[in-house]
Write an enzyme that holds these catalytic residues in place. Sequence first.
Site, PDB file in Angstrom:
ATOM      1  N   ILE A  15       0.824  -1.200   0.000  1.00 32.05           N
ATOM      2  CA  ILE A  15       0.000   0.000   0.000  1.00 32.05           C
ATOM      3  C   ILE A  15       0.862   1.255   0.000  1.00 32.05           C
ATOM      4  CG2 ILE A  15      -0.189   0.260   2.500  1.00 32.05           C
ATOM      5  CD1 ILE A  15      -3.228   0.786   2.008  1.00 32.05           C
ATOM      6  N   GLY A  71      -1.730  -5.019  -1.170  1.00 35.72           N
ATOM      7  CA  GLY A  71      -2.694  -4.799  -2.244  1.00 35.72           C
ATOM      8  C   GLY A  71      -2.438  -5.644  -3.476  1.00 35.72           C
ATOM      9  N   ASP A  74      -4.642  -8.597  -3.172  1.00 33.26           N
ATOM     10  CA  ASP A  74      -5.997  -8.220  -3.571  1.00 33.26           C
ATOM     11  C   ASP A  74      -6.132  -8.232  -5.093  1.00 33.26           C
ATOM     12  OD1 ASP A  74      -7.252  -7.305  -0.929  1.00 33.26           O
ATOM     13  OD2 ASP A  74      -5.489  -6.033  -0.983  1.00 33.26           O
ATOM     14  N   GLU A  94      -1.297  -6.315   5.517  1.00 33.54           N
ATOM     15  CA  GLU A  94      -2.102  -5.291   6.180  1.00 33.54           C
ATOM     16  C   GLU A  94      -2.074  -5.386   7.706  1.00 33.54           C
ATOM     17  OE1 GLU A  94      -3.802  -5.431   2.012  1.00 33.54           O
ATOM     18  OE2 GLU A  94      -2.936  -6.861   3.446  1.00 33.54           O
ATOM     19  N   ASP A 102      -9.014  -4.795   2.928  1.00 37.53           N
ATOM     20  CA  ASP A 102     -10.404  -4.427   2.662  1.00 37.53           C
ATOM     21  C   ASP A 102     -10.789  -4.313   1.189  1.00 37.53           C
ATOM     22  OD1 ASP A 102      -8.996  -2.128   2.069  1.00 37.53           O
ATOM     23  OD2 ASP A 102     -10.018  -0.844   3.532  1.00 37.53           O
TER      24      ASP A 102
END
Length: 220
Positions: A15, A71, A74, A94, A102
């Site tokens: 991130i 990320g 993700d 995270e 999220d």
Amino acid sequence: MAILEGEGKCFTSGIDLKMMMGLGAQIEDQCEGRMREALRAVIVDLQDTLSSLERCRKPVLAAVHGACIGGGIDLITCADMRYCSADAYFSIKEIDIGMVADVGTLQRLPRLIGEGITRELAYTARRVEAPEARKIGLVNRVFGTREELGAGVREIAAAIAARSPLAIRGTKEMISYARDHTVADGLNYVATWNAAMLMSEDLQKAMMANMSGQAAEFRD
């Protein structure tokens, strides 16, 4: 076809901490409720950005080299298939910065590698090296080098691209739908889909190509 690759020494480094630090100013409002609503809108927008890969009409292949952190997990869980080079490693990072992932990892990864191993990786943020990633089903195949990864993924992409685009789109739609529905729902959907799409020019071209031994050419 779409291939996701990273530039530089890694696929993703995680991130953007500067972006995170700037969130407060972005959502600032005198009303606490409206500020929280704005933060939720930011998160939902990020989720939708990644989910667009699943909605893409064409297959998306992720080619991972080096680090795939936070990320990046993700992102690749939204892809149709994942491949990596031997130097790749993965980490759900995270938890180490005190937040809950999220934008998709916790929702999609259990369907790929199972709930137990997902919990372990999400709770500990430990590194998963390429051989383990292959063993647990996170990636389809491990290539020796980044160059071999690029060539191998492009070969797979070319093999897919040679097939009927209409049939590929339908196959992607059915697999994605089946993930989130019952077997009965999936069978009903594919029956409706093929009732609408089966009698296509692609079907005729593919059958003729199989009989003649020559490659078929399809429209998008």
